[in-house]
Design an enzyme around this catalytic site. Structure first.
Site, PDB file in Angstrom:
ATOM      1  N   SER A   1     -10.032  -0.314   6.901  1.00 35.18           N
ATOM      2  CA  SER A   1      -9.431  -0.163   5.568  1.00 35.18           C
ATOM      3  C   SER A   1      -8.777  -1.423   5.007  1.00 35.18           C
ATOM      4  O   SER A   1      -8.405  -1.447   3.837  1.00 35.18           O
ATOM      5  CB  SER A   1      -8.399   0.965   5.567  1.00 35.18           C
ATOM      6  OG  SER A   1      -9.036   2.209   5.644  1.00 35.18           O
TER       7      SER A   1
ATOM      8  N   SER B   1      -9.940   2.219   2.788  1.00 37.41           N
ATOM      9  CA  SER B   1      -9.034   2.927   1.906  1.00 37.41           C
ATOM     10  C   SER B   1      -8.161   1.995   1.057  1.00 37.41           C
ATOM     11  O   SER B   1      -7.670   2.389   0.016  1.00 37.41           O
ATOM     12  CB  SER B   1      -8.134   3.842   2.714  1.00 37.41           C
ATOM     13  OG  SER B   1      -7.285   3.095   3.567  1.00 37.41           O
TER      14      SER B   1
ATOM     15  N   LYS C   1       0.845  -1.198   0.000  1.00 36.58           N
ATOM     16  CA  LYS C   1       0.000   0.000   0.000  1.00 36.58           C
ATOM     17  C   LYS C   1       0.878   1.246   0.000  1.00 36.58           C
ATOM     18  O   LYS C   1       1.900   1.294   0.701  1.00 36.58           O
ATOM     19  CB  LYS C   1      -0.907  -0.024   1.238  1.00 36.58           C
ATOM     20  CG  LYS C   1      -2.058   0.971   1.215  1.00 36.58           C
ATOM     21  CD  LYS C   1      -2.934   0.796   2.463  1.00 36.58           C
ATOM     22  CE  LYS C   1      -4.103   1.757   2.490  1.00 36.58           C
ATOM     23  NZ  LYS C   1      -4.926   1.609   3.728  1.00 36.58           N
TER      24      LYS C   1
END
Lengths: 98, 500
Positions: B179, B155, B80
Site C-alpha cells: 500500500s 490503499s 494517511k
C-alpha cells in the site's frame, strides 16, 4: 469445487455480526467461491513437517515493569462513544426478552 | 504554479535553515496548491490549513529567535487517515468511523509534531486500507495526477497523489501488502516499507497486525530517507517495535552506490506476464545497474507463486479479528434497528451499514479461514507457506545483497477496471506481498514511463531485515543516474494539472 454455499455465508456473517442483505449473500457466495478455490492450492506445497510462522520478526516475552503509567481519562475514553451514562458505555439489552 | 512546491523536501529544509524562505511561505504555497487542485485529485479527506500555518508561524518565530530546531522543522506533511490524530477526524476511509476524533495521537503523529512539521491534513485510502486503488474508500476515490481517469494506487492513493500533485512534499503511508510501494510505482514517486517493527504502529488502525508497517512517501529517495529517520525508532507502546537502531537512512542515500553489490533478479518476478512497457523499463534499469558496477544474479523463490494465496488467508483472518472492535459500543457509528433490539442486532445492523463491500468480503473470508473446520486447511497452511517464503528469501539473500523486481505488473489502470473482480485486484500486489509476509524492507523507485501509455513504472528493491539503509543507498544511486540521463526528475514528466 468450493464448499462455499449461501447458508455458509449467512452463518459466517452471523458469527462476524454483519447483517448481510440477500443480494450480498448471493454475490459473496460467488466471489468467495472463486477466491477460496484459488487460495486452496497452497496445500500443494506444504507438508506436516513445515513449521508455521505467525510473525515476521522473532520476538518473545516483551514485558515492561508492572507500574501504573498515564492513560486515558474516563472522559477521554468515553469521548467517541455513541451513547453513555454515568461514566459508562451505554448499550441496548444483552439478552432477548423471550 | 509556485516554484516552492516543485522543490524537494531536502531543498526546502535547506532554504528555511538559511532563512531564504519562511515556513509560513512554504506551508502557504502548499495550501494554495491544495486549494487549486485538491477537488480534482481528491487526495485529502480532511485539511487543516489553520493548524498547519500555526505550526509554521511557531517555527518561524523560534528560528528568528535563534533556537536550534529539528531537521525537518517547518516542512509540511500529509498523514494517511488510518493514523489517529487528536485535532482532526480519523476515518480510515470508512463510514463506520465518520466524524470520529481519536483521544490520542499515533506515535508517528507525535513524532511529526515533535519535529515541528505542519500537518496539512489526512489523506484518502481504501476502507481500512483494503484495496489497491482507493476505489473502496467510502468517501470516493483519489485520482492519479498523471491521468485523472486512472487510479493512484492503493490503499495509500491519497498519500501518493498528494506528493505527485505537489500538494505536500512528503506524506505518511502504511504498507500491509504494498500500500506504499504500489501507489508509489503508479504515480512516479518513491515509497518505502521499512523493516517490520522499525516504525511504531501505535495509533495505526490495524488491518493485519503481523503485516502492517508505516513508512515514508516522497518524490525522491533522499526525501523519503529524511522522513524515515524522523518516524523510526523504538516505542514502548508497540510491543513489536524494534529496540535496535537501523542507522541513518539519509547517510545511506547520500552515500548512494551500486558498485560491487549483487542484485538478485527474482525468477518468479522477473517480468514474465507483466505489461510490456513495465518489462522494457525494468530491463533498462538492470542494464544501468550493471553498467554502474552492480552484478546481477538470478535467484529462485518457488514459493512466491503461492504468496498471494497465503496473504489472502492471513490478512482476512487478522483483519476479521482486528475489525471486531467496531461494535457500535465504544466509538463510531451506531445503527439501532426498529423495535427493541438486543445489542447483537445493533452490532449486526451497524456493521452492515458501516462497512463497505471489500471489508465485508474480507471479514467473512477471514472468519471462514479461522473457523473450526477449515483452520488447518487454510489459516494454518498459509502460516506454513509464510515459513517457506522466508526460507526463499534467506536463500536468495545468501546469493545477493539486494533483490529486484518491477514493483507492479502494470501501470495505473482505469477506474472500474478491476473493482468487480476481487482476484484481478489482488494480483496487483504479486511483487509486493512477499516482503510483508517475511517482514523485510522494500522500496519502489520510479524508472521511467511505459511505452504504450506514458505512465510511470517503478522498480522494487528488497533488502534483508534490518538493512533498510541498503535500499536507500542503491535507490538513490539509480535515481541519480536516471535523472542524469533524463536531464530532469521523474516527476517533471508529469503533465501540469490544469484545473479551473
Amino acid at each position: 469445487m468450493s464448499e462455499i454455499t449461501p447458508d455458509l455465508v449467512r452463518h459466517l456473517a452471523g458469527l462476524a455480526r454483519i447483517d448481510l442483505t440477500e443480494d450480498e449473500v448471493i454475490r459473496f457466495t460467488e466471489q468467495l467461491s472463486v477466491i477460496v478455490d484459488s487460495v486452496a492450492k497452497i496445500s500443494n506445497i506444504i507438508d506436516a513437517d513445515t513449521p508455521a510462522t505467525s510473525h515476521p520478526i522473532p520476538l518473545t516475552n516483551v514485558f515492561r515493569e508492572d507500574v501504573v503509567l498515564p492513560s486515558l481519562t474516563q472522559e477521554q475514553a468515553l469521548s467517541g462513544a455513541p451513547d453513555q451514562a454515568q461514566g459508562r458505555f451505554r448499550v441496548s439489552a444483552i439478552l432477548d426478552e423471550e | 504554479m509556485s516554484e516552492l512546491i516543485k522543490k524537494t523536501a531536502a531543498e526546502l529544509v535547506e532554504l528555511m535553515a538559511k532563512g531564504e524562505v519562511s515556513s509560513v511561505e512554504v506551508t502557504q504555497a502548499h495550501i494554495d496548491q491544495i486549494n487549486k487542485v485538491g477537488d480534482a485529485v481528491h487526495s485529502f479527506l480532511f485539511t487543516s490549513p489553520e493548524t498547519a500555518l500555526a505550526t509554521a508561524k511557531e517555527v518561524d518565530r523560534r528560528r528568528a529567535a535563534g533556537e536550534s530546531l529539528p531537521t525537518l522543522a517547518g516542512l509540511p506533511i500529509a498523514v494517511k487517515d488510518n493514523l489517529t490524530t487528536t485535532d482532526a477526524p480519523t476515518t480510515a476511509g470508512s463510514k463506520i468511523l465518520e466524524g470520529w476524533v481519536a483521544p490520542y495521537d499515533a506515535t508517528v503523529v507525535t513524532k511529526l509534531r515533535n519535529e515541528l512539521m505542519p500537518i496539512l491534513g489526512k489523506t484518502n485510502l481504501d476502507e481500512f486500507a483494503m484495496g489497491s486503488s482507493t476505489e473502496f474508500s467510502a468517501f470516493g476515490p483519489s485520482k492519479n495526477p498523471w491521468d485523472l481517469t486512472r487510479i493512484p494506487g492503493g490503499s495509500g492513493g491519497g498519500s501518493s497523489s498528494v506528493v505527485s500533485s505537489f500538494q505536500s512534499p512528503l506524506a505518511i503511508g502504511s504498507d500491509t501488502g504494498g500500500s506504499i510501494r504500489f501507489p508509489g510505482a503508479v504515480t512516479g514517486t518513491v515509497g518505502t516499507k521499512p523493516t517490520y517493527g522499525a516504525v511504531s504502529r501505535y495509533g495505526l488502525i490495524a488491518l493485519a497486525s503481523s503485516l502492517d508497517q508505516i513508512g515514508p512517501v516522497a518524490r525522491n529517495v533522499l526525501d523519503a530517507a529524511y522522513l524515515q529517520d524522523v518516524i523510526a525508532g523504538h516505542d514502548p507502546h508497540d510491543s513489536t517495535s524494534l529496540t535496535q537502531s537501523l542507522g541513518s537512512m539519509v547517510a545511506a542515500a547520500k552515500r548512494g552506490s551500486l558498485k560491487g553489490k549483487k542484485f538478485g533478479l527474482i525468477k518468479q518476478l522477473s517480468g514474465a506476464g507483466f505489461q510490456q512497457g513495465v518489462q522494457n523499463r525494468f530491463a533498462e534499469a538492470i542494464k544501468i545497474i550493471t553498467d554502474a558496477g552492480g552484478e546481477i544474479v538470478e535467484v529462485d523463490c518457488p514459493s512466491f507463486d503461492y504468496a498471494i494465496d497465503a496473504y489472502y488467508l492471513i490478512l482476512p483472518a487478522e483483519a476479521s479479528s482486528n475489525l471486531a472492535k467496531f461494535d457500535s459500543v465504544r466509538f463510531g457509528m451506531r445503527v439501532t434497528p426498529e423495535g427493541n433490539p438486543t445489542i447483537d442486532k445493533v452490532m449486526a445492523a451497524t456493521r452492515e451499514l458501516g462497512f463497505g463491500p471489500e471489508v465485508k468480503r474480507r471479514i467473512i473470508l477471514g472468519t471462514y479461514a479461522l473457523s473450526a473446520g477449515s483452520f488447518d486447511k487454510f489459516y494454518g497452511a498459509a502460516q506454513k507457506v509464510r515459513t517457506l517464503i522466508q526460507r526463499d528469501f534467506d536463500n536468495a539473500f545468501a546469493k545477493a545483497d539486494i533483490l529486484i523486481s518491477p514493483t507492479a505488473p502494470t501501470t495505473a489502470f482505469k477506474f472500474g477496471e478491476k473493482v468487480a473482480d476481487p482476484l484481478a485486484m489482488y494480483l496487483n500486489d504479486i511483487a509486493t506481498i512477499p516482503a510483508n509476509l517475511a517482514g523485510i524492507p522494500g522500496m519502489s523507485v520510479p524508472i521511467g514511463l511505459a511505452d504504450e501509455d506514458n505512465l510511470p513504472v517503478g522498480i522494487q528493491f528488497l533488502a534483508p531485515n534490518y538493512q533498510d539503509a541498503k535500499l536507500y543507498e542503491v535507490g538513490a544511486a539509480l535515481e541519480g543516474i536516471l535523472e542524469g540521463i533524463w536531464g530532469k526528475r521523474m516527476i517533471d514528466f508529469a503533465p501540469n494539472l490544469e484545473v479551473k
